[in-house]
Design an enzyme around this catalytic site. Structure first.
Site, PDB file in Angstrom:
ATOM      1  CE1 TYR A   1      11.282   6.105  -1.964  1.00  0.00           C
ATOM      2  CE2 TYR A   1       9.476   7.484  -1.535  1.00  0.00           C
ATOM      3  CZ  TYR A   1      10.086   6.358  -1.963  1.00  0.00           C
ATOM      4  OH  TYR A   1       9.057   5.189  -1.929  1.00  0.00           O
TER       5      TYR A   1
ATOM      6  CE  LYS B   1      -0.578   8.461  -3.473  1.00  0.00           C
ATOM      7  NZ  LYS B   1      -0.137   7.225  -3.784  1.00  0.00           N
TER       8      LYS B   1
ATOM      9  CG  ASP C   1      -2.128  -0.271  -4.942  1.00  0.00           C
ATOM     10  OD1 ASP C   1      -3.305   0.659  -4.477  1.00  0.00           O
ATOM     11  OD2 ASP C   1      -1.184  -0.215  -4.552  1.00  0.00           O
TER      12      ASP C   1
ATOM     13  CE1 TYR D   1       6.175   3.537  -3.759  1.00  0.00           C
ATOM     14  CE2 TYR D   1       3.839   3.962  -3.419  1.00  0.00           C
ATOM     15  CZ  TYR D   1       5.101   3.942  -3.458  1.00  0.00           C
ATOM     16  OH  TYR D   1       5.375   4.753  -1.832  1.00  0.00           O
TER      17      TYR D   1
END
Ligand SMILES: *Cc1c(COP(=O)(O)O)cnc(C)c1O
Length: 441
Positions: free
Chosen positions: A21, A283, A254, A153
């Site tokens: 970002y 992750k 998710d 997200y």
């Protein structure tokens, strides 16, 4: 490292290298990391001083065992002695097979088939592809949209972006490019709350209206992470499961952020006692060592796909099943589950210890002017401000306390490695409180 060398590296970084970002050229100077071990990052500050920072982020929620763990280092080193990588088309190997077996054992019961992907976003792409292709294959090609709730997200590639929160997810920028999905309101706040009947009716109305065109519902169970660090009651997941069954829609969880113990159960689905049809993990899967994620599905989904005109799941990344990543993932899972290897402390006790320390240590943030909410669940601690965080001010305040955090939007939060010791947790919490105060000074 000499001051001039640090400056030269940072100048090149700003000019040439995109960061997450990030702007080009870079706006905020990143810190130069030269090493990491245990829960500490070794950092060369711009003035040439070398310092250590307690990592409050677990490198984006991945490094649950900390850095340079001997068992994980050994797993990579041993695998390197066999092979770093081989293609997965037409070839297979023990690390990938054993990892798949382990994931099937540990995840909720009907999940039985494993697709190894190279990042969380790609595993979400694959999960969505599985669901769309399932309906296509069994003769319902009209079922191709997705439903989710706001505040989520799911990654930065295009299909995952289409189910990210429409405000945080820059949907305006991508109007006409992203597929338009069905959004429910965000689930009401609070883990320990009774499910709101009005909200369940809202979900039910949307499902009823759109079931004919819905392939799947996709949500992050229990904790919405990068979309806003919000917690919700397990009852909403049970409601979604019942509605999906009633309306013949698949359910994707998710668990890329919540998997491997972060919320206090091995997977967040366990809070609700239900299983999705497709589940993503990532992750913490490799203990933060290498990039790997997985999409798991039930036999129903796999068989449906296999009955289609195109009876294969047409996805095959170059680095699929990477042996180094699979080996370290296996080692990380063993380390998590083997209390003896963790100094006699079961992981549940460590996460409970962290939860208690975060509750205590972050409580003073409630008295900081401009703090809107303080919340903790498992190994997740959040200080939410009334306004956007001054990231530079908050980060420097934490660095002065010897702590690394990375606030975003109105959120200052931590997800520390499970091995973080009590005195480090207390330093970490103090730094979050300081960061909250500094952000509004
Ligand atoms: C981080 C994250 C992703 C994306 O994973 P990447 O590995 O960054 O592509 C997807 N979903 C959730 C819930 C995440 O936290």
């Amino acid at each position: 490292m000499a001051e001039s060398e640090i400056k030269a590296l940072l100048d090149l970084d700003r000019e040439l290298v995109w960061h997450p970002y990030g702007a080009m050229p870079g706006a905020l100077d990143p810190l130069l990391v030269t090493g990491a071990s245990g829960v500490r990052l070794e950092v060369s500050l711009p003035d040439g001083t070398q310092t250590e920072l307690i990592d409050g982020m677990s490198s984006w929620w991945a490094a649950i065992h900390g850095y340079r763990h001997p068992a994980l280092d050994a797993a990579v080193r041993n695998q390197l002695g066999q092979m770093a990588h081989v293609m997965f088309g037409g070839l297979t190997h023990r690390p990938a097979i054993e990892l798949a077996v382990r994931l099937v054992e540990l995840t909720p019961e009907p999940l039985r088939h494993v697709f190894l992907a190279d990042s969380g976003s790609v595993s979400v792409e694959v999960a969505i592809k599985m669901c769309l292709q399932y309906w296509q294959s069994i003769g319902h090609p009209g079922k191709r949209r997705l439903m989710t709730w706001r505040g989520g997200y799911h990654g930065d590639t295009f299909h995952p972006m289409s189910v990210c929160d429409p405000e945080g997810g820059m949907h305006n920028l991508w109007r006409g490019v992203l597929p338009e999905q069905i959004f429910a309101e965000a689930p009401p706040d609070g883990y320990d709350t009774e499910p709101s009947p009005e909200y369940v009716t809202h979900l039910s109305d949307l499902m009823q209206r759109h079931a004919h065109e819905l392939a799947a519902v996709i949500v992050e169970p229990i904790v919405q992470g990068a979309g806003g660090m919000r917690f919700h009651a397990p009852g909403y997941l049970r409601a979604l499961r019942a509605l999906c069954d009633e309306h013949d829609v698949l359910l994707i969880f998710d668990e890329i952020a919540t998997g491997f113990g972060r919320t206090g159960t091995l997977f967040a689905a366990e809070h609700a006692g239900i299983a999705p049809d497709v589940m993503c993990v990532g992750k913490a899967l490799t203990g933060g060592y290498l990039t790997m994620a997985a999409a798991l599905c039930t036999t129903r989904v796999a068989e449906g796909i296999s009955r289609g005109e195109v009876p294969v799941l047409a996805h095959g990344p170059t680095f699929m099943g990477n042996p180094l990543a699979a080996s370290v993932a296996l080692a990380s899972i063993e380390l998590l589950l083997d209390a003896a290897a963790r100094g006699g402390v079961p992981w549940q006790a460590d996460v409970a210890r962290i939860e208690a320390a975060l509750r205590d240590g972050l409580a003073p943030a409630r008295d900081v002017p401009g703090v809107r909410d303080v919340r903790v669940l498992g190994g997740v601690g959040v200080v939410q401000l009334e306004q956007a965080v001054d990231v530079a001010a908050a980060t420097s305040a934490a660095v002065r306390r010897g702590v690394w955090i990375r606030p975003f939007r109105d959120l200052i939060y931590t997800m520390p490695p499970y091995i973080t010791a009590d005195d480090d947790l207390s330093t970490l919490c103090g730094a979050l409180v300081d960061a909250a105060a500094a952000s509004q000074a």
